[in-house]
Write a protein that holds these residues in place. Sequence first.
Motif, PDB file in Angstrom:
ATOM      1  N   GLU A  10       0.881  -1.166   0.000  1.00 48.38           N
ATOM      2  CA  GLU A  10       0.000   0.000   0.000  1.00 48.38           C
ATOM      3  C   GLU A  10       0.921   1.220   0.000  1.00 48.38           C
ATOM      4  OE1 GLU A  10      -3.506  -0.867   2.972  1.00 48.38           O
ATOM      5  OE2 GLU A  10      -1.806  -2.145   3.434  1.00 48.38           O
ATOM      6  N   GLU A 213       1.529  -6.498   8.670  1.00 47.47           N
ATOM      7  CA  GLU A 213       1.660  -5.279   7.876  1.00 47.47           C
ATOM      8  C   GLU A 213       2.741  -4.406   8.491  1.00 47.47           C
ATOM      9  OE1 GLU A 213      -2.017  -3.206   7.303  1.00 47.47           O
ATOM     10  OE2 GLU A 213      -1.064  -1.486   6.367  1.00 47.47           O
ATOM     11  N   LYS A 264      -3.783  -6.088  14.448  1.00 40.96           N
ATOM     12  CA  LYS A 264      -4.319  -5.532  13.213  1.00 40.96           C
ATOM     13  C   LYS A 264      -5.783  -5.148  13.377  1.00 40.96           C
ATOM     14  CE  LYS A 264      -4.544  -5.259   8.529  1.00 40.96           C
ATOM     15  NZ  LYS A 264      -4.844  -3.866   8.338  1.00 40.96           N
TER      16      LYS A 264
HETATM   17 MG    MG Z   1      -3.806  -1.594   5.216  1.00 39.68          MG
END
Ligand code: MG
Length: 477
Positions: A10, A213, A264
């Motif tokens: 991203e 992430e 998350k």
């Molecule tokens: Mg994300």
Amino acid sequence: MDWEPVIGLEIHTQLATKSKIFSGASTAYGAPPNTQACAVDLGLPGVLPVLNAAAVDMAIKFGLAIEARIAPVSVFARKNYFYPDLPKGYQISQYELPIVEHGRVVIELEDGEEKVIGVTRAHLEEDAGKSLHEDFHGMTGIDLNRAGTPLLEIVSEPDLRSAREAVAYMKKIHSLVRYLEISDGNMQEGSFRCDANVSVRPRGSKEFGTRTEIKNVNSFRFIERAINYEIERQIEILEAGGQVVQETRLYDAARNETRSMRSKEEAMDYRYFPDPDLLPLEVTAEHIERVRATLPELPDAKRHRFMEEYGLSAYDAGVLTASRELADYYEEVARLCGEAKLAANWVMGELSGFLNKENRDIADSPVSAAMLAGMLKRILDETISGKIAKEVFEAMWNGEGDADTVIEKRGLKQITDTGAIEAIIDEVISANPRQVEQYRAGKEKLIGFFVGQVMKATGGKANPAQVNALLKKKLAG
Ligand code: MG
Ligand code: ADP
């Protein structure tokens, strides 16, 4: 077991608009704290956001460049969360209906292969402010200058299979937004930053593993290291029989490791809903065509053209088209001197070497394209040799003027006067009777020795081809 990494990126790129995405405040970088935040950016009651049309055009431009679908209707949504640098208590973003969907980007792998990476979506959103810890003792400062700065968030499919591929993809997007002039791509200033989603699975497996992430990495080198670290960490856990926890992690460059930041969050945690202050964004077909007409030649097309038009290898064409500035510079040199390959060698060799050494951008090269071309012409018309040209280049770099000035001032003009060269050859021959005897007895490789002597006597300025020919004639006789 053989593990296969799966990665999706991203990328947040700051759009190069003059004012913010929903207010008229300036986006210029580096102003004193809180001098560029108006009532809208501060989240004060009684004001309404007004969408910046320039940001929309930039998103469309990007979408067209990656052959994506531009949504005829997209919707701004509120992403609700609390953070001190987010005064409204929500970020305006796009959720269910983003402006750009289903794009593709081609990356080149080391073995010369190409791979298509899917771009799931790219959506418009506003940036948050910044918390400042350094200048405050026991307190945190809030700078809202960045609040409301337009961002394009570009989300890839989980198509990447190694840290290398991820970096190649990130570089490609970086090059693209700069070609399109929709972002300055300045990574130090945070205009281009990346979150990497990483998981691993047994090679051959169809399902994806649990991902983590890694947040906000703003350098190509660090993203590669962070992903590699994370791949190793996950493999170790799985091989020890454990399970990867889905979470957000932070990369610590100083220690080259990732650390858990928070578990998350799920989309539902953000309580997304359409922003009632903003109308759905409608983009007509004519609007899209208007933007399409402003597209420049894109990196892939330019690379292929360079290969065809200038006869360059795929690698050379790739290097020379990495940025629009470098490509423009190269083309000007090639055009002015008329020898595309010679121009490529000098731009990729000497020029890039000097730029790298001094960590300079092509835009502030002290040797302009015209100056370099002027020097190459002097190689082509045999005023100087390629070797002397290196000296000329360095002198131009250090501000001694253009090639003709340097050649004149330093007396570097190649000696092509046959009489002058012959005189020197005669001297060399009479100074080395033993070698002449050996040469005449059949030891012909001694020609190199004689050429060397003549070049030495002329300070490298004699025309090598002429020296060779004249020497052979004289030694034969
Ligand atoms: Mg994300
Ligand atoms: P979120 O909204 O939670 O950030 P998304 O589904 O939008 O999640 O995906 C975000 C990014 O994560 C995308 O780039 C996607 O390609 C990538 N991704 C999704 N699943 C995986 C996975 N299992 N492994 C690696 N990357 C993944």
